[in-house]
Design a protein around this motif. Structure first.
Motif, PDB file in Angstrom:
ATOM      1  N   ALA B  67      20.795  18.742  -7.459  1.00  0.00           N
ATOM      2  CA  ALA B  67      20.007  19.566  -7.901  1.00  0.00           C
ATOM      3  C   ALA B  67      19.667  19.415  -9.413  1.00  0.00           C
ATOM      4  CB  ALA B  67      20.407  20.930  -7.609  1.00  0.00           C
ATOM      5  N   ALA B  68      20.437  19.080 -10.334  1.00  0.00           N
ATOM      6  CA  ALA B  68      20.339  18.907 -11.525  1.00  0.00           C
ATOM      7  C   ALA B  68      19.361  17.652 -11.830  1.00  0.00           C
ATOM      8  CB  ALA B  68      21.646  18.866 -12.348  1.00  0.00           C
ATOM      9  N   LEU B  69      19.533  16.452 -10.973  1.00  0.00           N
ATOM     10  CA  LEU B  69      18.823  15.355 -11.395  1.00  0.00           C
ATOM     11  C   LEU B  69      17.299  15.769 -10.775  1.00  0.00           C
ATOM     12  CD1 LEU B  69      19.087  12.573 -12.202  1.00  0.00           C
ATOM     13  CD2 LEU B  69      19.202  11.884  -9.759  1.00  0.00           C
ATOM     14  N   ARG B  70      17.178  16.479  -9.571  1.00  0.00           N
ATOM     15  CA  ARG B  70      16.097  16.835  -9.193  1.00  0.00           C
ATOM     16  C   ARG B  70      15.002  17.645 -10.292  1.00  0.00           C
ATOM     17  NH1 ARG B  70      12.778  17.578  -4.446  1.00  0.00           N
ATOM     18  NH2 ARG B  70      11.808  19.279  -4.282  1.00  0.00           N
ATOM     19  N   SER B  71      15.804  18.537 -10.836  1.00  0.00           N
ATOM     20  CA  SER B  71      15.217  19.459 -11.890  1.00  0.00           C
ATOM     21  C   SER B  71      14.813  18.537 -12.915  1.00  0.00           C
ATOM     22  CB  SER B  71      16.329  20.503 -12.440  1.00  0.00           C
ATOM     23  OG  SER B  71      15.596  21.324 -13.361  1.00  0.00           O
ATOM     24  N   ALA B  72      15.492  17.663 -13.445  1.00  0.00           N
ATOM     25  CA  ALA B  72      15.281  16.863 -14.823  1.00  0.00           C
ATOM     26  C   ALA B  72      14.278  16.065 -14.434  1.00  0.00           C
ATOM     27  CB  ALA B  72      16.518  16.237 -15.142  1.00  0.00           C
ATOM     28  N   TRP B  73      13.971  15.597 -13.152  1.00  0.00           N
ATOM     29  CA  TRP B  73      13.131  14.486 -12.573  1.00  0.00           C
ATOM     30  C   TRP B  73      11.644  14.787 -12.800  1.00  0.00           C
ATOM     31  CZ3 TRP B  73      15.084  10.017 -10.969  1.00  0.00           C
ATOM     32  CH2 TRP B  73      14.106   9.003 -10.532  1.00  0.00           C
ATOM     33  N   GLN B  74      11.500  16.005 -12.335  1.00  0.00           N
ATOM     34  CA  GLN B  74      10.135  16.573 -12.351  1.00  0.00           C
ATOM     35  C   GLN B  74       9.679  16.858 -13.862  1.00  0.00           C
ATOM     36  OE1 GLN B  74       7.943  16.342  -9.902  1.00  0.00           O
ATOM     37  NE2 GLN B  74       9.376  15.953  -8.402  1.00  0.00           N
ATOM     38  N   PRO B  75       8.615  16.751 -14.170  1.00  0.00           N
ATOM     39  CA  PRO B  75       7.933  16.946 -15.525  1.00  0.00           C
ATOM     40  C   PRO B  75       7.760  18.454 -15.749  1.00  0.00           C
ATOM     41  CG  PRO B  75       6.236  16.141 -14.377  1.00  0.00           C
ATOM     42  CD  PRO B  75       7.351  16.061 -13.648  1.00  0.00           C
ATOM     43  N   GLY B  76       7.791  19.204 -14.782  1.00  0.00           N
ATOM     44  CA  GLY B  76       7.259  20.900 -15.029  1.00  0.00           C
ATOM     45  C   GLY B  76       5.901  20.985 -15.337  1.00  0.00           C
ATOM     46  N   PRO B  77       5.731  22.442 -15.660  1.00  0.00           N
ATOM     47  CA  PRO B  77       4.231  22.652 -15.430  1.00  0.00           C
ATOM     48  C   PRO B  77       3.597  22.185 -16.971  1.00  0.00           C
ATOM     49  CG  PRO B  77       5.313  24.676 -15.945  1.00  0.00           C
ATOM     50  CD  PRO B  77       6.405  23.556 -15.600  1.00  0.00           C
ATOM     51  N   GLN B  78       4.343  21.898 -17.953  1.00  0.00           N
ATOM     52  CA  GLN B  78       3.955  21.517 -19.206  1.00  0.00           C
ATOM     53  C   GLN B  78       4.612  19.939 -19.547  1.00  0.00           C
ATOM     54  OE1 GLN B  78       2.371  23.385 -22.052  1.00  0.00           O
ATOM     55  NE2 GLN B  78       1.699  24.611 -20.297  1.00  0.00           N
ATOM     56  N   TRP B  79       3.816  19.145 -19.683  1.00  0.00           N
ATOM     57  CA  TRP B  79       4.175  17.764 -19.893  1.00  0.00           C
ATOM     58  C   TRP B  79       4.644  17.497 -21.483  1.00  0.00           C
ATOM     59  CZ3 TRP B  79       1.023  13.755 -16.796  1.00  0.00           C
ATOM     60  CH2 TRP B  79       1.172  13.991 -15.512  1.00  0.00           C
ATOM     61  N   LYS B  80       5.567  16.912 -21.852  1.00  0.00           N
ATOM     62  CA  LYS B  80       6.183  16.568 -23.129  1.00  0.00           C
ATOM     63  C   LYS B  80       4.928  15.514 -23.914  1.00  0.00           C
ATOM     64  CE  LYS B  80       9.990  15.525 -26.088  1.00  0.00           C
ATOM     65  NZ  LYS B  80      11.423  15.386 -25.833  1.00  0.00           N
ATOM     66  N   VAL B  81       4.505  15.732 -24.979  1.00  0.00           N
ATOM     67  CA  VAL B  81       3.680  14.918 -25.536  1.00  0.00           C
ATOM     68  C   VAL B  81       4.146  14.339 -26.937  1.00  0.00           C
ATOM     69  CG1 VAL B  81       1.249  14.358 -26.532  1.00  0.00           C
ATOM     70  CG2 VAL B  81       1.564  15.843 -24.491  1.00  0.00           C
ATOM     71  N   VAL B  82       4.541  12.950 -27.179  1.00  0.00           N
ATOM     72  CA  VAL B  82       5.084  12.290 -28.285  1.00  0.00           C
ATOM     73  C   VAL B  82       3.963  11.629 -29.022  1.00  0.00           C
ATOM     74  CG1 VAL B  82       6.933  11.019 -28.993  1.00  0.00           C
ATOM     75  CG2 VAL B  82       7.276  12.144 -26.841  1.00  0.00           C
ATOM     76  N   THR B  83       3.755  11.933 -30.240  1.00  0.00           N
ATOM     77  CA  THR B  83       2.970  11.190 -31.120  1.00  0.00           C
ATOM     78  C   THR B  83       3.744   9.649 -31.294  1.00  0.00           C
ATOM     79  OG1 THR B  83       2.091  13.014 -32.093  1.00  0.00           O
ATOM     80  CG2 THR B  83       2.051  10.882 -33.041  1.00  0.00           C
ATOM     81  N   VAL B  84       2.995   8.704 -31.094  1.00  0.00           N
ATOM     82  CA  VAL B  84       3.539   7.311 -31.128  1.00  0.00           C
ATOM     83  C   VAL B  84       3.001   6.868 -32.502  1.00  0.00           C
ATOM     84  CG1 VAL B  84       3.847   4.966 -30.310  1.00  0.00           C
ATOM     85  CG2 VAL B  84       3.799   6.874 -28.703  1.00  0.00           C
ATOM     86  N   ALA B  85       1.659   7.100 -32.890  1.00  0.00           N
ATOM     87  CA  ALA B  85       0.978   6.326 -33.928  1.00  0.00           C
ATOM     88  C   ALA B  85      -0.171   7.380 -34.148  1.00  0.00           C
ATOM     89  CB  ALA B  85       0.531   5.385 -33.736  1.00  0.00           C
ATOM     90  N   GLY B  86      -0.562   7.675 -35.456  1.00  0.00           N
ATOM     91  CA  GLY B  86      -1.789   8.224 -35.952  1.00  0.00           C
ATOM     92  C   GLY B  86      -1.525   9.884 -35.638  1.00  0.00           C
TER      93      GLY B  86
END
Lengths: 203, 340
Positions: B67-86
């Protein structure tokens, strides 16, 4: 595999109690108590591990106590069947019993609960037994039993053990796990109250 | 102690006549013998019970972990965005620390910036410079983005059909793998697969692209035929003429070049091309493909010309040994790569 709990030997008198046990000589009493405790611990331990012959020995030793507890609460005709139920439950739940020496008190509680459940299921009122088919001379016995059953719980149970099952005070204490002083008080107060009621005193 | 009391206690001393009478009356309610005891049912041993307890505990633990893995597996309604450059932007605002994007949001990168979308434990999508990506839809087991222009590179460890990438001229559907997509401002572009398989499609036109292969796409046409990147330039040019040239699949000259340039490995392109060709041209292609890899037993030239024996075609594909398109679990290494 089905197993049957053995009964006492045919012809033996289950009410007979060894005079040596009732009246040990000075210095022997502690040894006898220790031996019996060790024996009980051994029997309960073996039965807990699944040894049905050890459980048979427990059945023989404690049947009269269970019979008395049930007789003081439920109709006479239901006692034997309920007693079987009590020992079946004890067999199933025995692995959960932690202290083997507490077996008597533990079994007593099972019997008390079983009788309470039975009365609830069957919706009994105060009249526990039908005495429509009494043998000659039994009427007085039924009346006396009915009066015993009307005593407070602690008294009636101890009195049934004493007068129906024929056990002595020390034997009652040993089987039920009650202290000898408690048994003595229950006997004396129970007898006193029963005498008062039989003489037409307070009900 | 009085004698009556002693008799009541242990039956010694002077008997009390009333007590004796009670004993006599009530003794008739006592069983003469101890009756036969109950039939004892077999009882599970403590060891067996302990095994059951451990099994139950292990099952609960596995369930909780699942259950925990399934929960962590899906990205959820808001996807995390990471700045790699600029300075990537979401809906024209710079991506803040811990930035997130929801359905309908637009993520843009300029020529100096790069971003990364994290899809829970399922994988990541790298957004290359000069790209515009809209998050179209995200729900359990179904996620969709639209690449309007630029490049993305996705790494996913998820069941097939979990992620779709729309482009102006085709849609890439993940079948459990790693791939990149590039499109220009006009909507032309390509799909490149580095692990597993990806389906590239527009309406009824479809290309199944394996690892190491690429497929172009053009607006109004859809995806071309997949080809391995190490095939000859002449082979690739001939394929481009067939897929997107003026004469299309009627171009016999291009087909001739393609067949003559084809290697054993290029049978992927030939088999992909076979159903696209007119029936009159299929015979040539079948002959060459049969030389490179004999068809399965029972699949005839007539089957190839008629295009009706789909099970036979599938068996031929299976003979390539490229693995099952839906066997996404074997690409487990990709998820670890994606988490780095």
């Amino acid at each position: 595999m089905e197993r049957f709990v053995a009964t006492s030997k045919s012809g033996s008198n289950p009410r007979a109690t060894s005079p040596d046990l009732l009246h040990p000589k000075n210095g022997e009493k502690e040894n006898i108590i220790a031996d019996e405790a060790g024996e009980l611990r051994q029997m309960v331990g073996a039965a807990r591990a699944g040894d049905d012959s050890a459980f048979s020995a427990l059945y023989r030793r404690f049947f009269r106590m269970v019979h008395a507890i049930l007789l003081s609460r439920v109709p006479n005709g239901d006692v034997d069947d309920l007693a079987q139920e009590v020992f079946l439950q004890a067999w199933r739940r025995l692995p959960a019993l932690r202290d083997p020496l507490a077996f008597g008190g533990w079994l007593r509680r099972i019997a008390v609960h079983q009788s309470a459940d039975h009365l609830r299921r069957e919706h009994y009122t105060e009249q526990l037994d039908s005495n429509s088919a009494l043998a000659p001379g039994d009427e007085e016995a039924w009346f006396l039993l009915a009066e015993v059953r009307r005593l407070p719980e602690a008294y009636r149970e101890t009195l049934v053990l004493r007068f129906v099952e024929g056990l002595t005070g020390p034997e009652i204490a040993k089987l039920t796990g009650l202290t000898p002083d408690s048994v003595r008080v229950n006997l004396h107060r129970g007898v006193k109250l029963l005498r008062t009621r039989l003489k037409g005193g307070a009900r | 102690m009085m004698d009556g009391n002693r008799y009541l206690w242990d039956k010694t001393g002077e008997p009390d006549p009333e007590l004796q009478r009670w004993e006599e009356l009530l003794a008739r309610f006592s069983p003469r013998e101890t009756p036969i005891g109950p039939t004892l049912p077999a009882r599970e041993s403590r060891r067996t019970k302990r095994v059951y307890y451990w099994l139950a505990a292990a099952a609960c633990l596995l369930f909780a972990m699942g259950a925990a893995l399934r929960s962590a597996w899906q990205p959820g309604p808001q996807w995390k965005v990471v700045t790699v450059a600029g300075t990537p932007r979401i809906d024209n605002r710079p991506v803040a620390s811990g930035g997130r994007i929801g359905a309908g949001g637009m993520l843009e990168t300029d020529r100096h910036s790069r971003a990364r979308l994290r899809l829970g434990l399922m994988g990541v999508i790298e957004i290359e410079p000069n790209s515009r990506v809209r998050l179209v839809e995200t729900r359990a087991g179904r996620h969709r983005i639209a690449l309007q222009s630029g490049s993305i590179a996705a790494r996913l460890w998820a069941p097939p059909w979990t992620l779709s990438v729309d482009t102006p001229s085709a849609t890439a559907i993940d079948l459990g793998c790693a791939f990149s997509v590039r499109v220009d401002e006009k909507g032309s572009g390509y799909l490149r697969v580095t692990s597993g398989w990806v389906q590239f499609q527009l309406n009824g036109r479809r290309a199944i692209v394996p690892a190491g292969a690429r497929a172009f796409t053009r607006p109004g046409v859809g995806p071309g035929t997949p080809f391995f990147e190490d095939s000859s330039s002449a082979f690739q040019l001939a394929l481009e003429r067939l897929d997107f040239g003026d004469r299309g699949y009627q171009d016999a000259s291009a087909l001739g070049v393609l067949l003559s340039e084809s290697r054993a490995k290029d049978i992927v392109s030939l088999l992909s091309l076979l159903p696209r060709l007119p029936a009159s041209a299929r015979g040539m292609l079948f002959d060459r493909a049969s030389q490179l890899l004999p068809p399965p037993a029972g699949f005839t030239r007539e089957d190839a010309l008629g295009g009706t024996n789909q099970p036979g075609m599938d068996a031929w594909w299976d003979k390539l040994g490229l693995g099952d398109a839906k066997n996404w679990l074997v690409d487990w290494r990709d998820v670890f790569a994606s988490l780095r």
